[in-house]
Design a protein around this motif. Structure first.
Motif, PDB file in Angstrom:
ATOM      1  N   TYR A  29     -74.777  28.482  62.116  1.00  0.00           N
ATOM      2  CA  TYR A  29     -74.552  28.423  63.558  1.00  0.00           C
ATOM      3  C   TYR A  29     -73.118  28.050  63.946  1.00  0.00           C
ATOM      4  N   CYS A  30     -72.205  27.949  62.991  1.00  0.00           N
ATOM      5  CA  CYS A  30     -70.832  27.556  63.338  1.00  0.00           C
ATOM      6  C   CYS A  30     -69.847  28.668  62.943  1.00  0.00           C
ATOM      7  N   ARG A  31     -69.350  29.376  63.926  1.00  0.00           N
ATOM      8  CA  ARG A  31     -68.465  30.517  63.622  1.00  0.00           C
ATOM      9  C   ARG A  31     -67.112  30.049  63.093  1.00  0.00           C
TER      10      ARG A  31
END
Lengths: 71, 173
Positions: A29-31
């Motif tokens: 979930y962390c680009r």
């Protein structure tokens, strides 16, 4: 003290080369951390490319020389 | 393995590693010859706990580090640590998210920039990074080759990769 699933800890583990389960979960979930991981992978790919492109002396001649010196 | 077989099998890899580390070609040949000479002298003591390739790479890199009196102890604090910490908020989120090249980047350009960026690493960091990434040894093999603990290797690789990534990011504009 920051949570072990923070961006800081995740990217540190990626740079160390041993991302934990929590780090891999964080990546989902962390680009920004995914981008960091892609850049770390790019470093490896570029290092391998660089090694393949190095101009080497005549390997056969070096083998003969080494064997004649040590044989 | 006989000396001749070892020389035939690994001379190219060792030359590539030496030159990749920054040893001039003429000296790289000497270094490879010295590596095989050390192997020959210690052949009886080679117990096969590591592969021959790992053993030879270990001799080569340790000699390269010693040759330049560059086997300094890794610093307890490296500028890379502060630079890395500065990218995050107190809560550990990115305050300065990563920018710059990614996997689809021009690798030829990235390789040229990497050459410059490698100069910013300590010799131990450079050895750890190159032996892992370019020479393709596993972490366990790198620990054996460089005679460092797994904890020390993680520190070396973290600092090397963080510095190189920062350097590429700065140049990739």
């Amino acid at each position: 003290m920051t949570p072990f699933w923070s961006c800081r800890e995740t990217s540190r583990l990626i740079a160390e080369g041993e991302p934990s389960f929590w780090a891999r979960l964080h990546l989902l979930y962390c680009r920004h951390c995914r981008r960091f991981r892609r850049q770390i992978r790019l470093l490896g790919a570029v290092a391998r490319r660089r090694a393949g492109e190095l101009a080497l002396p005549d390997v056969g001649a070096v083998q003969v020389r080494v064997l004649s010196e040590l044989g | 393995m006989t000396l001749e077989k070892a020389v035939r099998a690994y001379t190219g890899d060792l030359l590539r590693a030496a030159i990749g580390f920054g040893v001039p070609p003429g000296q790289a040949e000497e270094l490879v010859a010295a590596t095989f000479a050390a192997y020959l002298a210690a052949q009886q003591r080679f117990e096969g706990r590591s592969t021959l390739k790992t053993y030879l790479f270990g001799i080569l890199y340790r000699k390269a580090l010693e040759a330049g009196r560059k086997a300094q102890k890794e610093l307890a604090v490296d500028p890379a640590d502060a630079a890395f910490e500065g990218r995050f908020t107190g809560w550990g989120h990115w305050s300065a998210p990563p920018q710059g090249p990614e996997k689809d980047a021009d690798q030829a350009e990235a390789a040229r920039l990497l050459e410059e960026c490698l100069k910013g690493l300590s010799d131990q960091q450079k050895a750890a990074f190159l032996i892992k990434e370019a020479d393709g040894l596993t972490s366990e093999e790198v620990c054996n080759a460089l005679a460092v603990s797994s904890t020390h290797l993680r520190v070396l690789l973290f600092r090397a990769r963080a510095k190189l990534r920062d350097c590429l990011e700065g140049k990739w504009k």
